[in-house]
Scaffold this motif. Structure first.
Motif: not given
Length: 290
Positions: A15-21, A103-109, A177-192
């Motif tokens: 469960s989580g919150v929709g980032v826009h709604s 949106i969870m933490d803003g990443s796919a982690g 799978r390994e590269t995605f999990e370790k190097e990409i999945s935790a990268a969060r969305t960003f904004g100003f």
């Protein structure tokens, strides 16, 4: 590389919150049969209508990737789709009780952890790939995406911001799978910060907080702990590319080179890809070793 189709072993939920709604949403991922693909089901609507995760069903890309069919829409699917693709899941049913995914933490982690906890089930059906034979390219207003022949799925991504904390960043990953999990999945969305404040003024980003996005104010990152990777910004763009390109419907054997692209431009490229049918084939590969 796994050459059999895969689904998850057991249902999982979060469960989580929709980032826009700003609304709380419950999400469940369930196993699905061979050749089913990824299908979203709106259990909050009469008859529980659904929509398959395919670029033909994309109805909006202005703030996130939104798909729609059968009288329902599902918004902000790109991070979950990246998680399913990165973890090599071909077939799944995703049930949600609101129009926007959490949106969870803003990443796919968090989604990646959830999928991993479900376990992976190898299925009898062979995995079918889009195999790129000749380059396909789309260039417009300084943005570009080109896909080149390769015997793997690889993404090279470049971003360029006139901002001292970001500047020009490039990264290059073979997506397994390994590269995605370790190097990409935790990268969060960003904004100003000024953009977030403006969106909230117009009734958007109601669920946006420092818990689900990297927020930049002037020359500093507002989040406690700072960045997860020195180049977290471009890694998140790779994550978005994985999610957006998953809507092609099958895994890709090709090298995607993207510069300054986003959801709308990625979608436009998928349309271009299907216009150039002479540049690719579909294929299956030899079975996995016993």
């Amino acid at each position: 590389m796994k050459h059999h189709q895969q689904t998850i072993k057991t249902p999982v939920s979060c469960s989580g919150v929709g980032v826009h709604s700003g609304k709380t949403v419950n999400l469940s991922i369930k196993p699905a049969p061979v050749n089913h693909g990824i299908r979203f089901v709106r259990v909050d609507l009469p008859g529980a209508p659904g929509v398959t995760a395919h670029f033909n069903n994309v109805v909006d890309t202005s703030l996130a990737t939104v798909i729609g069919a059968e009288g329902c829409i599902v918004s902000t699917i790109e991070h979950l789709m990246a998680g399913l693709t990165g973890m090599s899941i071909d077939n799944a049913i995703v049930e949600v009780d609101a129009y926007e995914l959490p949106i969870m933490d803003g990443s796919a982690g968090p989604f990646t952890t959830l999928i991993k906890s479900a376990g992976t089930l190898s299925q009898e059906g062979a995995k079918c790939y889009f195999k790129v034979n000749d380059p396909i390219s789309l260039n417009e207003n300084g943005k570009s995406v080109t896909i080149y022949p390769a015997d793997e799925f690889r993404i090279t991504c470049t971003i360029a911001y006139d901002h001292p904390l970001i500047g020009t960043q490039t990264c290059n990953f073979a997506i397994d799978r390994e590269t995605f999990e370790k190097e990409i999945s935790a990268a969060r969305t960003f904004g100003f910060l000024h953009e977030v404040e403006l969106m909230k003024r117009y009734g958007l980003a109601r669920g946006g907080t420092l818990d689900n996005a990297v927020v930049i104010d002037g020359d500093r990152v507002l989040n406690d702990g700072g960045l997860r990777y020195p180049d977290e910004f471009v890694r998140h763009k790779v994550l978005d590319c994985i999610g957006d390109f998953s809507l092609i419907g099958m895994p890709i054997m090709g090298h995607v080179v993207a510069s300054k692209s986003g959801h709308a431009f990625n979608h436009a490229f998928l349309e271009k890809f299907f216009e150039e049918k002479a540049s690719w084939d579909t294929c299956t590969l030899a079975p996995d070793p016993a």
